[in-house]
Scaffold this active site. Structure first.
Site, PDB file in Angstrom:
ATOM      1  NE  ARG A   1      15.784 -47.573  20.012  1.00 20.81           N
ATOM      2  CZ  ARG A   1      16.864 -46.808  19.807  1.00 20.81           C
ATOM      3  NH1 ARG A   1      16.916 -45.719  19.659  1.00 20.81           N
ATOM      4  NH2 ARG A   1      18.144 -47.583  19.853  1.00 20.81           N
TER       5      ARG A   1
ATOM      6  CE  LYS B   1      15.754 -41.413  16.477  1.00 22.61           C
ATOM      7  NZ  LYS B   1      14.579 -42.722  15.812  1.00 22.61           N
TER       8      LYS B   1
HETATM    9  C1  7PM Z   1      22.359 -41.662  15.312  1.00 24.03           C
HETATM   10  C2  7PM Z   1      21.211 -41.510  14.601  1.00 24.03           C
HETATM   11  C3  7PM Z   1      22.646 -42.634  16.085  1.00 24.03           C
HETATM   12  C4  7PM Z   1      20.038 -42.155  15.143  1.00 24.03           C
HETATM   13  C5  7PM Z   1      21.427 -43.653  16.367  1.00 24.03           C
HETATM   14  C6  7PM Z   1      20.180 -43.136  15.992  1.00 24.03           C
HETATM   15  C7  7PM Z   1      15.168 -46.079  16.373  1.00 24.03           C
HETATM   16  C8  7PM Z   1      15.661 -47.274  16.479  1.00 24.03           C
HETATM   17  C9  7PM Z   1      17.478 -46.218  16.470  1.00 24.03           C
HETATM   18  C10 7PM Z   1      13.842 -45.835  16.471  1.00 24.03           C
HETATM   19  C11 7PM Z   1      13.620 -48.128  16.718  1.00 24.03           C
HETATM   20  C12 7PM Z   1      18.860 -43.406  18.098  1.00 24.03           C
HETATM   21  C13 7PM Z   1      19.015 -43.971  16.525  1.00 24.03           C
HETATM   22  N1  7PM Z   1      16.276 -45.298  16.609  1.00 24.03           N
HETATM   23  N2  7PM Z   1      14.911 -48.500  16.742  1.00 24.03           N
HETATM   24  N3  7PM Z   1      17.153 -47.272  16.431  1.00 24.03           N
HETATM   25  N4  7PM Z   1      13.042 -46.753  16.630  1.00 24.03           N
HETATM   26  N5  7PM Z   1      12.725 -49.224  16.800  1.00 24.03           N
HETATM   27  O1  7PM Z   1      18.449 -42.147  18.303  1.00 24.03           O
HETATM   28  O2  7PM Z   1      13.267 -44.789  16.310  1.00 24.03           O
HETATM   29  O3  7PM Z   1      19.079 -44.170  18.726  1.00 24.03           O
HETATM   30  S1  7PM Z   1      19.014 -45.507  16.224  1.00 24.03           S
END
Ligand code: 7PM
Length: 307
Positions: free
Chosen positions: A284, A250
Site C-alpha cells: 500500500r 511512515k
Molecule cells: C498518518 C499516519 C496518516 C498514517 C495516514 C497514515 C494503512 C492503512 C493507513 C496500512 C492498511 C498511511 C496511514 N495505513 N490500511 N491505512 N494498512 N490496510 O500511511 O498500513 O496512509 S493510514
C-alpha cells in the site's frame, strides 16, 4: 567435513536463503467484482487516495473532486492494481470523522473514479454504513484498519456481499495507539491476533480466499516493533492468506533517516522491496509509479522477467 559428501547446494539455498519465502509462494489470485488480481509471481500495488481535509482542498473549504479523481486515474496508469479511497484520517491522535462527513468525502470520489478506471477500488473505513454505501457506489474491497472490531455489522456486510476484506492489526485506537505501545513478542502477538480475526471472518461466512492480512505497520508500534514485524513477515505469510503491507512514508522511516514525510521516498522503496521479499503480496503506497518500478525489478530477480 572430510570424507563426507558436500551438502546439496539447492537444499542449503532453500533452507537458509532469505529468499526462502518466495520459493514456497502459492499460486494465488484475489477475485474481485472488477477482475482478479494476480498475486502469483508478482507483487501488487495499492495506491493511496486520501480524501481528508489535508488533501485536494484549495486552501479554503472547497474540496476539489476533479483533482481527487484525476489523482486516481494517474495511479491507474502508473501501475496500481487497486486504488484505496479513504475519508477518515487514521493519523496517530487524529479526531474521528462523523459518518455523514466521511460519506460526503468518499462517495463522489468512488462514483467518479468508477466511471474512469476499471481497477478494483477499496474503501478504507471502520464504519459498516460507509463500507456499504461505498460498495453500492462501485467499490470492491473493504480495508478495515480495525479488522472488524469497531463495528459489529462489518463482518456480516462483508460475508453477505462476498467481497475481499483486509484485516489489519492495531494496538489501541488511532487516538491512543502511539502512547507507549507494548508487546512481549510483537510478531507472535500480531500473528495470533490476525489468526483469530481470520477465524471470526470465516466463521461468519466469509470465504477464506477473500481475507487479506496486514500487520498494521505504525499502528500502535514503536520503531523496533515495526522493524521486527517487517523481519518477521514470513511468520505472518505462514497463516496462508495474502499479505498486504503499508510502509509508505511512515514515521519509522522518518525516525531512521531523520527526514520529513516528503523526503521518505527512497526509504519507502527499500522497505517495500524488503517487505515483498519477506512475503508481502500487496504494497500500500503513495508513490505508485516509483514503487511499481522498484517492485518490477525485485519481481524479475525473484521470479524471472515476464514481459
Ligand atoms: C498518518 C499516519 C496518516 C498514517 C495516514 C497514515 C494503512 C492503512 C493507513 C496500512 C492498511 C498511511 C496511514 N495505513 N490500511 N491505512 N494498512 N490496510 O500511511 O498500513 O496512509 S493510514
Amino acid at each position: 567435513m572430510p570424507g563426507r559428501n558436500p551438502p546439496d547446494l539447492n537444499v542449503t539455498l532453500s533452507r537458509f536463503s532469505p529468499l526462502a519465502p518466495m520459493l514456497a509462494r502459492p499460486a494465488i489470485g484475489l477475485k474481485t467484482r472488477h477482475g482478479e488480481i494476480n498475486l502469483a509471481g508478482r507483487s501488487a500495488v495499492m495506491g493511496v487516495l486520501n480524501v481528508t481535509p489535508d488533501s485536494f482542498f484549495d486552501g479554503g473549504r472547497h474540496f476539489d473532486l476533479c483533482k481527487a479523481i484525476a489523482a486516481g486515474v494517474v495511479m491507474a496508469s502508473s501501475g496500481a492494481d487497486i486504488i484505496d479511497v479513504g475519508g477518515e484520517s487514521t493519523r496517530p491522535g487524529a479526531q474521528t470523522v462523523s459518518e455523514t462527513d466521511e460519506l460526503a468525502r468518499v462517495l463522489p470520489v468512488i462514483q467518479g473514479l468508477r466511471k474512469e478506471v476499471s481497477l478494483p477500488i477499496s474503501i478504507d473505513t471502520g464504519k459498516s454504513a460507509v463500507a456499504r454505501a461505498a460498495l453500492d457506489a462501485g467499490a470492491d474491497i473493504i480495508n478495515d484498519i480495525s479488522a472488524l472490531r469497531f463495528d459489529r455489522s462489518m463482518i456480516g456486510l462483508a460475508a453477505r456481499e462476498n467481497v475481499p476484506v483486509i484485516l489489519m492489526h492495531m494496538q489501541g485506537t488511532p487516538q491512543t495507539m502511539q502512547k507507549e505501545p507494548q508487546y512481549t513478542d510483537v510478531v507472535r502477538e500480531v500473528r495470533d491476533f490476525l489468526a483469530a480475526q481470520l477465524y471470526e471472518a470465516t466463521d461468519a461466512g466469509l470465504a477464506s480466499e477473500s481475507v487479506l492480512l496486514d500487520p498494521g505497520i505504525g499502528f500502535g508500534k514503536t520503531l523496533d516493533h515495526n522493524l521486527q514485524l517487517l523481519r518477521g513477515l514470513p511468520a505472518l505469510a505462514a497463516l496462508g492468506q495474502p499479505l498486504l503491507v503499508g510502509v509508505s512514508r511512515k514515521a519509522f522511516i522518518g525516525k531512521l533517516l531523520n527526514v520529513t514525510a516528503d523526503e521518505r521516498l527512497e526509504g519507502s522503496l527499500a522497505a517495500a522491496v524488503v517487505a515483498a521479499l519477506n512475503g508481502a503480496n500487496i504494497l500500500r503506497v503513495h508513490d505508485v509509479a516509483e514503487t511499481s518500478r522498484a517492485l518490477r525489478i525485485a519481481d524479475a530477480i525473484r521470479f524471472g522477467a515476464s514481459s
